[in-house]
Design a protein around this motif. Structure first.
Motif, PDB file in Angstrom:
ATOM      1  N   PRO A  31       0.823  -1.216   0.000  1.00  0.00           N
ATOM      2  CA  PRO A  31       0.000   0.000   0.000  1.00  0.00           C
ATOM      3  C   PRO A  31       0.859   1.269   0.000  1.00  0.00           C
ATOM      4  N   VAL A  32       0.239   2.376  -0.346  1.00  0.00           N
ATOM      5  CA  VAL A  32       0.892   3.679  -0.254  1.00  0.00           C
ATOM      6  C   VAL A  32       1.303   3.929   1.197  1.00  0.00           C
ATOM      7  N   SER A  33       2.458   4.559   1.388  1.00  0.00           N
ATOM      8  CA  SER A  33       3.026   4.881   2.706  1.00  0.00           C
ATOM      9  C   SER A  33       3.446   3.638   3.481  1.00  0.00           C
ATOM     10  N   VAL A  34       3.699   2.542   2.794  1.00  0.00           N
ATOM     11  CA  VAL A  34       4.213   1.344   3.440  1.00  0.00           C
ATOM     12  C   VAL A  34       5.572   1.661   4.063  1.00  0.00           C
ATOM     13  N   THR A  35       5.846   1.076   5.225  1.00  0.00           N
ATOM     14  CA  THR A  35       7.151   1.262   5.865  1.00  0.00           C
ATOM     15  C   THR A  35       8.101   0.170   5.387  1.00  0.00           C
ATOM     16  N   TRP A  36       9.394   0.530   5.264  1.00  0.00           N
ATOM     17  CA  TRP A  36      10.328  -0.441   4.688  1.00  0.00           C
ATOM     18  C   TRP A  36      11.739  -0.245   5.217  1.00  0.00           C
ATOM     19  N   GLN A  37      12.555  -1.278   5.019  1.00  0.00           N
ATOM     20  CA  GLN A  37      13.986  -1.227   5.293  1.00  0.00           C
ATOM     21  C   GLN A  37      14.706  -1.786   4.080  1.00  0.00           C
ATOM     22  N   TRP A  38      15.794  -1.124   3.700  1.00  0.00           N
ATOM     23  CA  TRP A  38      16.562  -1.510   2.510  1.00  0.00           C
ATOM     24  C   TRP A  38      17.997  -1.752   2.931  1.00  0.00           C
ATOM     25  N   GLN A  39      18.432  -3.005   2.850  1.00  0.00           N
ATOM     26  CA  GLN A  39      19.817  -3.355   3.174  1.00  0.00           C
ATOM     27  C   GLN A  39      20.304  -4.416   2.200  1.00  0.00           C
ATOM     28  N   LEU A  40      21.356  -4.086   1.465  1.00  0.00           N
ATOM     29  CA  LEU A  40      21.892  -5.004   0.461  1.00  0.00           C
ATOM     30  C   LEU A  40      23.295  -5.500   0.794  1.00  0.00           C
ATOM     31  N   ASP A  41      23.904  -4.965   1.858  1.00  0.00           N
ATOM     32  CA  ASP A  41      25.273  -5.348   2.203  1.00  0.00           C
ATOM     33  C   ASP A  41      25.371  -5.632   3.691  1.00  0.00           C
ATOM     34  N   GLY A  42      26.173  -6.636   4.028  1.00  0.00           N
ATOM     35  CA  GLY A  42      26.371  -6.986   5.430  1.00  0.00           C
ATOM     36  C   GLY A  42      25.286  -7.896   5.966  1.00  0.00           C
ATOM     37  N   VAL A  43      25.442  -8.287   7.222  1.00  0.00           N
ATOM     38  CA  VAL A  43      24.448  -9.138   7.889  1.00  0.00           C
ATOM     39  C   VAL A  43      23.175  -8.319   8.091  1.00  0.00           C
ATOM     40  N   VAL A  44      22.071  -8.814   7.583  1.00  0.00           N
ATOM     41  CA  VAL A  44      20.819  -8.061   7.617  1.00  0.00           C
ATOM     42  C   VAL A  44      20.337  -7.878   9.052  1.00  0.00           C
ATOM     43  N   ASN A  45      20.087  -6.631   9.403  1.00  0.00           N
ATOM     44  CA  ASN A  45      19.506  -6.294  10.705  1.00  0.00           C
ATOM     45  C   ASN A  45      18.010  -6.569  10.639  1.00  0.00           C
ATOM     46  N   GLU A  46      17.568  -7.566  11.359  1.00  0.00           N
ATOM     47  CA  GLU A  46      16.179  -7.999  11.293  1.00  0.00           C
ATOM     48  C   GLU A  46      15.278  -7.280  12.288  1.00  0.00           C
ATOM     49  N   GLY A  47      15.827  -6.293  13.013  1.00  0.00           N
ATOM     50  CA  GLY A  47      15.117  -5.723  14.146  1.00  0.00           C
ATOM     51  C   GLY A  47      14.209  -4.544  13.874  1.00  0.00           C
ATOM     52  N   TYR A  48      14.081  -4.108  12.625  1.00  0.00           N
ATOM     53  CA  TYR A  48      13.258  -2.922  12.352  1.00  0.00           C
ATOM     54  C   TYR A  48      11.769  -3.276  12.313  1.00  0.00           C
ATOM     55  N   ASP A  49      10.971  -2.422  12.904  1.00  0.00           N
ATOM     56  CA  ASP A  49       9.516  -2.618  12.930  1.00  0.00           C
ATOM     57  C   ASP A  49       8.922  -1.964  11.682  1.00  0.00           C
ATOM     58  N   VAL A  50       8.985  -2.671  10.581  1.00  0.00           N
ATOM     59  CA  VAL A  50       8.519  -2.160   9.290  1.00  0.00           C
ATOM     60  C   VAL A  50       7.660  -3.218   8.609  1.00  0.00           C
ATOM     61  N   ASP A  51       7.015  -2.813   7.538  1.00  0.00           N
ATOM     62  CA  ASP A  51       6.147  -3.727   6.797  1.00  0.00           C
ATOM     63  C   ASP A  51       6.929  -4.591   5.808  1.00  0.00           C
ATOM     64  N   VAL A  52       7.976  -4.009   5.214  1.00  0.00           N
ATOM     65  CA  VAL A  52       8.676  -4.656   4.103  1.00  0.00           C
ATOM     66  C   VAL A  52      10.188  -4.553   4.280  1.00  0.00           C
ATOM     67  N   TYR A  53      10.879  -5.637   3.996  1.00  0.00           N
ATOM     68  CA  TYR A  53      12.334  -5.635   3.881  1.00  0.00           C
ATOM     69  C   TYR A  53      12.712  -5.811   2.412  1.00  0.00           C
ATOM     70  N   ASP A  54      13.664  -5.011   1.956  1.00  0.00           N
ATOM     71  CA  ASP A  54      14.216  -5.132   0.608  1.00  0.00           C
ATOM     72  C   ASP A  54      15.659  -5.588   0.766  1.00  0.00           C
ATOM     73  N   ILE A  55      15.956  -6.838   0.363  1.00  0.00           N
ATOM     74  CA  ILE A  55      17.263  -7.449   0.597  1.00  0.00           C
ATOM     75  C   ILE A  55      17.753  -8.129  -0.670  1.00  0.00           C
ATOM     76  N   ASP A  56      19.021  -8.516  -0.680  1.00  0.00           N
ATOM     77  CA  ASP A  56      19.639  -9.082  -1.874  1.00  0.00           C
ATOM     78  C   ASP A  56      19.140 -10.501  -2.154  1.00  0.00           C
ATOM     79  N   LEU A  57      18.806 -10.761  -3.406  1.00  0.00           N
ATOM     80  CA  LEU A  57      18.302 -12.078  -3.797  1.00  0.00           C
ATOM     81  C   LEU A  57      19.325 -13.174  -3.557  1.00  0.00           C
ATOM     82  N   PHE A  58      20.572 -12.940  -3.963  1.00  0.00           N
ATOM     83  CA  PHE A  58      21.580 -13.995  -3.894  1.00  0.00           C
ATOM     84  C   PHE A  58      22.152 -14.161  -2.494  1.00  0.00           C
TER      85      PHE A  58
END
Length: 267
Positions: A31-58
């Protein structure tokens, strides 16, 4: 006649279920105004209170995606669709003839010939990997290369065809798909993409180009990298005020996208 029609309909539905996910009926629509976190490098910090994570496929294992799902989050998986990256596990599959010039600032990446069926076949396999890992959607990068000196002679229409190919293939697999940057083609492609991912649109005064997504009830996931937004609260607040007025989901992040810091314009 009605009985026969029912049997045919039931048979078709059964066939489609066996063909799934190639004929997926639906997919995640953020939806519009969805909350998200974007991390493509390093160990992913899983602790954010967001709706969506954007992370590296590989680089993201399936168990990471499972944990994010278990905590109520959707997962978007990043890969480059328009460039060759020499460190990826499928790098050797690309044909030499499909590799163009080096990307400015990225010495280990080269532009791809997006007209090539071989390139499209690699992208299909990447979308299959996204399904296999459990991603809810994908963020294919470098899908505006027609504006760049890639070493190939393709044009705006070639880019539209390639981007629509990616959207169709993603949706057939039950995956949401985001349009990355590509401001000049947003109006032509908004109906076929589920959200937009944009970088530095406030810095370069391009944000209005993406408002067509908001008008179509689709979110704009926005990232800014200017250090002044980190160092000067008033500068960050001014930018965020503009972002909230546009209903964008804007983050201030390090260019490396390594979670060194994170500022959000959303509550």
């Amino acid at each position: 006649m009605r009985v026969l029609l029912f049997r045919l309909t039931a048979s078709c539905l059964l066939l489609l279920s066996f063909l799934s996910p190639l004929y997926a009926a639906d997919w995640y629509r953020p939806p519009v105004s969805v909350t998200w976190q974007w991390q493509l490098d390093g160990v992913v910090n899983e602790g954010y209170d967001v709706d969506v994570y954007d992370i590296d496929l590989f680089d993201s294992p399936a168990d990471l995606i499972e944990r994010l799902h278990a905590s109520g989050k959707k997962v978007i998986c990043y890969f480059s669709a328009g460039s060759y990256e020499d460190w990826r596990p499928d790098a050797a599959v690309f044909a030499a003839k499909d590799l163009g010039k080096t990307l400015s600032g990225w010495d280990n990446e080269r532009w791809l010939d997006i007209r090539s069926q071989s390139v499209r076949d690699v992208m299909i396999r990447r979308l299959d990997l996204a399904v296999e890992k459990g991603c809810d959607g994908v963020e294919p990068d470098n899908v505006d290369s027609y504006r760049t000196n890639t070493g190939f002679y393709f044009h705006q229409n070639d880019q539209l065809k390639f981007n629509r190919f990616l959207a169709t293939q993603a949706h057939q697999r039950g995956l949401a798909i985001g349009l990355k940057n590509d401001p000049d083609q947003t109006r032509a492609l908004v109906d076929e993409f589920d959200f937009s991912v944009v970088e530095q649109c406030f810095e370069y005064s391009e944000c209005r180009s993406y408002s067509i997504f908001i008008k179509n009830n689709k979110p704009v996931l926005s990232a800014e990298y200017r250090k002044i937004y980190v160092d000067d609260v008033s500068q960050k607040n001014t930018m965020c005020k503009q972002s909230l007025a546009l209903k964008f989901s804007t983050l201030v992040l390090p260019l490396e996208l390594n979670d060194a810091f994170r500022l959000s314009c959303l509550p």
